[in-house]
Design a protein around this motif. Structure first.
Motif, PDB file in Angstrom:
ATOM      1  N   ALA A 238       0.824  -1.213   0.000  1.00  0.00           N
ATOM      2  CA  ALA A 238       0.000   0.000   0.000  1.00  0.00           C
ATOM      3  C   ALA A 238       0.856   1.260   0.000  1.00  0.00           C
ATOM      4  O   ALA A 238       2.020   1.250   0.406  1.00  0.00           O
ATOM      5  CB  ALA A 238      -0.931  -0.010   1.215  1.00  0.00           C
ATOM      6  N   ASP A 239       0.252   2.371  -0.432  1.00  0.00           N
ATOM      7  CA  ASP A 239       0.929   3.661  -0.378  1.00  0.00           C
ATOM      8  C   ASP A 239       1.192   4.054   1.074  1.00  0.00           C
ATOM      9  O   ASP A 239       0.451   3.673   1.979  1.00  0.00           O
ATOM     10  CB  ASP A 239       0.067   4.736  -1.027  1.00  0.00           C
ATOM     11  N   GLY A 240       2.231   4.840   1.273  1.00  0.00           N
ATOM     12  CA  GLY A 240       2.508   5.336   2.616  1.00  0.00           C
ATOM     13  C   GLY A 240       3.990   5.503   2.862  1.00  0.00           C
ATOM     14  O   GLY A 240       4.813   5.545   1.932  1.00  0.00           O
ATOM     15  N   LEU A 241       4.328   5.598   4.123  1.00  0.00           N
ATOM     16  CA  LEU A 241       5.693   5.841   4.559  1.00  0.00           C
ATOM     17  C   LEU A 241       6.266   4.567   5.172  1.00  0.00           C
ATOM     18  O   LEU A 241       5.647   3.956   6.043  1.00  0.00           O
ATOM     19  CB  LEU A 241       5.702   6.970   5.596  1.00  0.00           C
ATOM     20  N   VAL A 242       7.424   4.149   4.698  1.00  0.00           N
ATOM     21  CA  VAL A 242       8.121   2.989   5.241  1.00  0.00           C
ATOM     22  C   VAL A 242       9.435   3.482   5.843  1.00  0.00           C
ATOM     23  O   VAL A 242      10.286   4.014   5.120  1.00  0.00           O
ATOM     24  CB  VAL A 242       8.389   1.919   4.167  1.00  0.00           C
ATOM     25  N   ALA A 330      16.449   5.391   8.092  1.00  0.00           N
ATOM     26  CA  ALA A 330      16.169   5.659   6.690  1.00  0.00           C
ATOM     27  C   ALA A 330      14.673   5.538   6.443  1.00  0.00           C
ATOM     28  O   ALA A 330      13.943   4.941   7.239  1.00  0.00           O
ATOM     29  CB  ALA A 330      16.937   4.691   5.787  1.00  0.00           C
ATOM     30  N   ALA A 331      14.206   6.107   5.339  1.00  0.00           N
ATOM     31  CA  ALA A 331      12.774   6.059   5.034  1.00  0.00           C
ATOM     32  C   ALA A 331      12.549   6.228   3.547  1.00  0.00           C
ATOM     33  O   ALA A 331      13.344   6.878   2.849  1.00  0.00           O
ATOM     34  CB  ALA A 331      12.019   7.135   5.803  1.00  0.00           C
ATOM     35  N   VAL A 332      11.453   5.639   3.065  1.00  0.00           N
ATOM     36  CA  VAL A 332      11.015   5.853   1.688  1.00  0.00           C
ATOM     37  C   VAL A 332       9.523   6.165   1.703  1.00  0.00           C
ATOM     38  O   VAL A 332       8.801   5.763   2.617  1.00  0.00           O
ATOM     39  CB  VAL A 332      11.275   4.625   0.789  1.00  0.00           C
ATOM     40  N   ARG A 333       9.111   6.892   0.696  1.00  0.00           N
ATOM     41  CA  ARG A 333       7.686   7.172   0.504  1.00  0.00           C
ATOM     42  C   ARG A 333       7.211   6.432  -0.734  1.00  0.00           C
ATOM     43  O   ARG A 333       7.857   6.475  -1.787  1.00  0.00           O
ATOM     44  CB  ARG A 333       7.440   8.663   0.354  1.00  0.00           C
ATOM     45  N   VAL A 334       6.094   5.703  -0.606  1.00  0.00           N
ATOM     46  CA  VAL A 334       5.567   4.877  -1.690  1.00  0.00           C
ATOM     47  C   VAL A 334       4.250   5.462  -2.186  1.00  0.00           C
ATOM     48  O   VAL A 334       3.353   5.765  -1.381  1.00  0.00           O
ATOM     49  CB  VAL A 334       5.355   3.421  -1.218  1.00  0.00           C
ATOM     50  N   GLN A 335       4.141   5.617  -3.501  1.00  0.00           N
ATOM     51  CA  GLN A 335       2.906   6.090  -4.124  1.00  0.00           C
ATOM     52  C   GLN A 335       2.687   5.295  -5.408  1.00  0.00           C
ATOM     53  O   GLN A 335       3.568   5.230  -6.266  1.00  0.00           O
ATOM     54  CB  GLN A 335       2.981   7.585  -4.455  1.00  0.00           C
ATOM     55  N   GLY A 336       1.510   4.667  -5.493  1.00  0.00           N
ATOM     56  CA  GLY A 336       1.166   3.954  -6.718  1.00  0.00           C
ATOM     57  C   GLY A 336       2.129   2.844  -7.073  1.00  0.00           C
ATOM     58  O   GLY A 336       2.401   2.614  -8.257  1.00  0.00           O
ATOM     59  N   ALA A 352      11.110  12.224   4.183  1.00  0.00           N
ATOM     60  CA  ALA A 352      10.435  11.429   3.155  1.00  0.00           C
ATOM     61  C   ALA A 352       8.921  11.518   3.221  1.00  0.00           C
ATOM     62  O   ALA A 352       8.237  11.091   2.288  1.00  0.00           O
ATOM     63  CB  ALA A 352      10.854   9.962   3.281  1.00  0.00           C
ATOM     64  N   ALA A 353       8.385  12.068   4.313  1.00  0.00           N
ATOM     65  CA  ALA A 353       6.941  11.996   4.541  1.00  0.00           C
ATOM     66  C   ALA A 353       6.119  12.714   3.483  1.00  0.00           C
ATOM     67  O   ALA A 353       5.014  12.283   3.160  1.00  0.00           O
ATOM     68  CB  ALA A 353       6.593  12.544   5.920  1.00  0.00           C
ATOM     69  N   ASP A 354       6.635  13.806   2.931  1.00  0.00           N
ATOM     70  CA  ASP A 354       5.805  14.558   1.980  1.00  0.00           C
ATOM     71  C   ASP A 354       6.681  15.147   0.895  1.00  0.00           C
ATOM     72  O   ASP A 354       7.477  16.047   1.139  1.00  0.00           O
ATOM     73  CB  ASP A 354       5.053  15.681   2.701  1.00  0.00           C
ATOM     74  N   THR A 355       6.521  14.650  -0.303  1.00  0.00           N
ATOM     75  CA  THR A 355       7.319  15.154  -1.420  1.00  0.00           C
ATOM     76  C   THR A 355       6.555  16.146  -2.283  1.00  0.00           C
ATOM     77  O   THR A 355       7.137  16.828  -3.099  1.00  0.00           O
ATOM     78  CB  THR A 355       7.783  13.989  -2.305  1.00  0.00           C
ATOM     79  N   GLU A 356       5.257  16.236  -2.123  1.00  0.00           N
ATOM     80  CA  GLU A 356       4.479  17.158  -2.953  1.00  0.00           C
ATOM     81  C   GLU A 356       4.604  18.586  -2.445  1.00  0.00           C
ATOM     82  O   GLU A 356       4.774  19.516  -3.220  1.00  0.00           O
ATOM     83  CB  GLU A 356       3.011  16.737  -2.958  1.00  0.00           C
ATOM     84  N   ILE A 357       4.513  18.771  -1.110  1.00  0.00           N
ATOM     85  CA  ILE A 357       4.654  20.117  -0.554  1.00  0.00           C
ATOM     86  C   ILE A 357       6.101  20.562  -0.616  1.00  0.00           C
ATOM     87  O   ILE A 357       6.409  21.703  -0.883  1.00  0.00           O
ATOM     88  CB  ILE A 357       4.157  20.143   0.911  1.00  0.00           C
TER      89      ILE A 357
END
Length: 366
Positions: A238-242, A330-336, A352-357
Motif C-alpha cells: 500500500a501507499d505510505g511511509l516505510v 532511513a525512510a522511503v515514501r511509496v505512491q502507486g 520522506a513523509a511529503d514530497t508534494e509540498i
C-alpha cells in the motif's frame, strides 16, 4: 517410518533445546545456568545447542520470546471509554506477571521476563533505551485513540511515566517479593491520566533536516511478514511511509508517525546487526507489551501504524537501502507502487513523509 525433512528436524531440535533451556533457567536462573546441562537435558551435544543458538543470552531471550508469544490475548469489543479506563485495564493486565508468594527466585525472574544481569553491555543498554521509547509510543497511541483523532493530546510522556511505575513494581517483585499492593498500583496508573504533563511534539532538529531525494523505483516488498502490534500479516504494497530503523534508532518511530499525513499508512521496520540477540530483544519487549495492549485496545487503535521486525533486511533491500544495521535511520515514501522519495540519516522519516509540498516549505510552517 516417516522421514522428517531437514527443516522439520531443525524445528524439532530447536523446540527440544528451548524446553530444556526453560527448565534450566527456572531451576538455576540465568547467571548459573550452563549450556552443557541444557544439552544434557535435551539429550543433544553442546555443538547441537550452539548450532541453533549462538550464545546463552540468545537462548535465554528465545525462551522469553516463546513465553510471550504463547500468551493468550482476547481483543476487547470496543476501545476503553477514557485514557483512565485504559490505564486501569492495562496495569491490571501487565501486573499479572508478578510472581506469586510460593514461586522461587529463579522461576519468578523468568515469569517477570527479567533482564537483570542479561543485558549488561553498553550496546544492549542503548538498544533497551530505544526500545523503551518505542514501547511508550505504542502505549501512547492506544491512549490517544480514546479521544477523537482531531483532538487527541499527545500521551507519550504519560505512557513513559506508567512504564516507569510498572517497571519499578517488577524490580521490587524480583528483589523484595511481597512488597506493594497490585491494586494500589492499578489505581495509581488510573489517576496518572489526569496529570497535565505539558506533552507536545516539537523536536528541535526538524528545521535542519535535509530534503529527501526524489526517485522513481518500483516497489516490490517482501511478503510473509507479521505486524508485531496486532499479530496479523502485513501487506506492504500500500501507499505510505516505510521507515527502516536500527535497534539503536527506534526512538525515531514517533517521528515517522507524527510526520505522516492524516490517515496515511506508516510502517516501522526494525533491523539489527544481530538478530539472535538484539533482534530477539526487540521482539521480546515489543511482544511482551503488545500482549497486554491487545487485551485493552481493539486493533483499530493502531490502524495507521504497523511494526515489522525484519531479521533478513528484506524490506530494506526492496527499498534500495544497503548496509543497514543497529544505527540505521532511513525512510522511503511509496505512491502507486513506486518509491517516490528516499532519505537517510537523522530526520529521514520527516524528510520522506511529503514530497508534494516539499520538505523546505513544510519546515518553514512547522
Amino acid at each position: 517410518m516417516v522421514r522428517l525433512t531437514r527443516a522439520q528436524q531443525q524445528a524439532r531440535t530447536r523446540a527440544t533445546v528451548l524446553a530444556a533451556a526453560r527448565q534450566e533457567f527456572v531451576e538455576y536462573g540465568y547467571a548459573l545456568a550452563k549450556v552443557d546441562r541444557i544439552a544434557e537435558r535435551a539429550e543433544l551435544t553442546r555443538g547441537a545447542v550452539y548450532s541453533n543458538f549462538p550464545s546463552k543470552r540468545a537462548l535465554y531471550l528465545a525462551v522469553l520470546v516463546e513465553m510471550v508469544e504463547n500468551v493468550d490475548t482476547v481483543a476487547p469489543a470496543a476501545s476503553p471509554g477514557t485514557a483512565a479506563d485504559a490505564l486501569d485495564a492495562f496495569a491490571r493486565t501487565w501486573l499479572e506477571r508478578l510472581p506469586l508468594a510460593g514461586d522461587t527466585a529463579t522461576g519468578g525472574r523468568l515469569q517477570l521476563r527479567s533482564l537483570a544481569g542479561v543485558v549488561d553491555d553498553d550496546a544492549g543498554r542503548t538498544a533497551l533505551a530505544q526500545i523503551a521509547c518505542l514501547e511508550a509510543l505504542l502505549l501512547a497511541l492506544g491512549l490517544e485513540s480514546c479521544a477523537p483523532e482531531d483532538t487527541a493530546p499527545r500521551r507519550v510522556r504519560l505512557a513513559g511515566l506508567v512504564q516507569t511505575l510498572l517497571a519499578g513494581s517488577g524490580f521490587l517483585a524480583e528483589t523484595a517479593p511481597g512488597f506493594g499492593d497490585p491494586f494500589d498500583l492499578t489505581r495509581a496508573c488510573r489517576h496518572l491520566a489526569a496529570l497535565d504533563l505539558a506533552d507536545t511534539w516539537a523536536p528541535a532538529h526538524l528545521p535542519y533536516v535535509e530534503p529527501a531525494e526524489p526517485c522513481r523505483q518500483a516497489w516490490v516488498p517482501p511478503t510473509g511478514l507479521a505486524n508485531q502490534i496486532t499479530g496479523d500479516s502485513v501487506d506492504l504494497g500500500a501507499d505510505g511511509l516505510v521507515t527502516v530503523l536500527g535497534a539503536r534508532r527506534l526512538a525515531a518511530s514517533e517521528e515517522a508517525v507524527r510526520s505522516a499525513r492524516p490517515g496515511e499508512q506508516v510502517t516501522v521496520v526494525a533491523v539489527t546487526d544481530d538478530p539472535a540477540e538484539t533482534g530477539n530483544l526487540v521482539r521480546l519487549r515489543v511482544g511482551d507489551l503488545t500482549a497486554s495492549l491487545r487485551r485493552v485496545f481493539p486493533p483499530e487503535a493502531w490502524r495507521h501504524v504497523r511494526l515489522v521486525i525484519d531479521d533478513d533486511a528484506a524490506v530494506a533491500s526492496a527499498a534500495g537501502l544497503t548496509g543497514v544495521g543497529d544505527e540505521t535511520e532511513a525512510a522511503v515514501r511509496v505512491q502507486g507502487g513506486v518509491i517516490v522519495a528516499r532519505a537517510r540519516g537523522r530526520g529521514a522519516a520527516y524528510a520522506a513523509a511529503d514530497t508534494e509540498i516539499g520538505t523546505k516549505s513544510r519546515k518553514a510552517t512547522t
